[in-house]
Design an enzyme around this catalytic site. Structure first.
Site, PDB file in Angstrom:
ATOM      1  N   SER A  59     -94.819 -43.596  70.062  1.00  0.00           N
ATOM      2  CA  SER A  59     -93.977 -42.538  69.528  1.00  0.00           C
ATOM      3  C   SER A  59     -94.762 -41.240  69.546  1.00  0.00           C
ATOM      4  O   SER A  59     -95.982 -41.235  69.672  1.00  0.00           O
ATOM      5  CB  SER A  59     -93.550 -42.856  68.078  1.00  0.00           C
ATOM      6  OG  SER A  59     -94.634 -42.688  67.198  1.00  0.00           O
ATOM      7  N   SER A  81     -95.406 -39.426  67.152  1.00  0.00           N
ATOM      8  CA  SER A  81     -96.165 -39.188  65.927  1.00  0.00           C
ATOM      9  C   SER A  81     -97.378 -40.087  65.777  1.00  0.00           C
ATOM     10  O   SER A  81     -98.420 -39.659  65.314  1.00  0.00           O
ATOM     11  CB  SER A  81     -95.258 -39.388  64.708  1.00  0.00           C
ATOM     12  OG  SER A  81     -94.742 -40.717  64.696  1.00  0.00           O
ATOM     13  N   CYS A  82     -97.277 -41.347  66.182  1.00  0.00           N
ATOM     14  CA  CYS A  82     -98.360 -42.265  65.826  1.00  0.00           C
ATOM     15  C   CYS A  82     -99.090 -42.857  67.005  1.00  0.00           C
ATOM     16  O   CYS A  82    -100.081 -43.552  66.827  1.00  0.00           O
ATOM     17  CB  CYS A  82     -97.826 -43.403  64.951  1.00  0.00           C
ATOM     18  SG  CYS A  82     -96.801 -44.597  65.847  1.00  0.00           S
ATOM     19  N   GLY A  83     -98.630 -42.624  68.225  1.00  0.00           N
ATOM     20  CA  GLY A  83     -99.366 -43.161  69.363  1.00  0.00           C
ATOM     21  C   GLY A  83     -99.230 -44.662  69.479  1.00  0.00           C
ATOM     22  O   GLY A  83     -98.390 -45.296  68.858  1.00  0.00           O
TER      23      GLY A  83
END
Length: 292
Positions: free
Chosen positions: A126, A128-130
């Site tokens: 994602s 945002s979080c990888g």
């Protein structure tokens, strides 16, 4: 390296909003950073026996997609050098017209031997979080990361103070949308070498590393990296793979990021501002300091 940032029209969208000031409301046009899925496929194997598989789907800001794919392959350990990568292209064989520039295929060199278990694992990342699930520093050691230089580079504290302002001044898309992360490479003297923006911190860094890979600039032993937001373990891991010895972040590092930086010999700075910053590991690279 080229510090310029090319912004294709697909990097942003115009929308109608209603702005409220006090009790007054008025319609206006606003610019938003675009976020669309990018499917990364990989082709590998000897000539005449090529296989193609989907490797990753990530939410990103369109633009510099080939660099993003190349950086992702390197930092996830599927390639070790520019010679392992024949090229990256947009896939022509997509089901829908709107997918045409949202699916890329990285063709590995016939001699490249990617680990099949890695290919069989379909990553989902994602913005945002990888990539999730990477919790062990030992796993990064196993990826045969380059050894960071033990003799430098040395960076004056005054240079570190100036990096956020210099990065922000070069963020063309952020100036339009206000909703982008950035990763930027600087020389030890503070010269901006390369900057990329994306809705995702990990994507921005993969684009920077991918650009350096495609230009055959790795390892980046004489570069200073500044990232917007916080410094996570994965950002440290990606920087280590690229051979970056100094990582500075506008926000805070995580405890695992500090442990990894200490373990790999990286100088990690956080809360970087014009008048202050913290050094969390290997402070010997930061010079022109006075003990209080």
């Amino acid at each position: 390296m080229n510090a310029s940032v090319f912004l294709p029209p697909t990097s942003y969208d115009y929308v109608t909003v209603h702005k409220v000031q006090g009790s007054a409301i008025a319609a206006a046009s606003d610019v938003l950073a675009a976020e669309e899925p990018l499917e990364i496929r990989v082709g590998y194997g000897p000539a005449g026996q090529r296989e193609h598989r989907t490797l990753s789907i990530t939410m990103r800001t369109p633009g510099h997609d080939f660099e993003l794919a190349a950086g992702f392959l390197l930092t996830e350990g599927l390639i070790a050098s520019r010679q392992d990568l024949q090229g990256v292209l947009y896939c022509p064989d997509v089901a829908k017209e709107e997918e045409r520039e949202n699916v890329v295929r990285a063709e590995l060199a016939p001699a490249a031997a990617p680990e099949l278990p890695r290919l069989e694992r379909h990553f989902y990342t994602s913005s945002s979080c990888g990539v999730c699930g990477k919790t062990s520093i030992a796993a990064v050691h196993a990826a045969a990361c380059p050894v960071l230089p033990a003799e430098g580079p040395h960076v004056a504290a005054a240079v570190i103070h100036q990096l956020p302002e210099r990065q922000r001044a070069a963020q063309a898309l952020f100036e339009q949308t206000g909703g982008l992360h950035a990763a930027a490479l600087f020389s030890p003297e503070g010269e901006l070498l390369l900057l990329r923006e994306d809705v995702g911190r990990h994507n921005a860094l993969d684009k920077v590393i991918g650009a350096a890979l495609l230009q055959e600039q790795l390892p980046l032993h004489h570069a200073v990296l500044l990232v917007s937001g916080r410094a996570s373990f994965e950002l440290v891991q990606k920087a280590v793979v690229a051979g970056i010895p100094v990582l500075a972040a506008v926000g805070a590092p995580s405890s695992l990021a500090v442990s990894a930086a200490q373990d790999f010999g990286m100088t990690l700075c956080g809360f970087v501002r014009q008048d202050r910053f913290n050094i969390y590991s290997h402070p010997w690279r930061i010079t022109a300091l006075t003990q209080s």
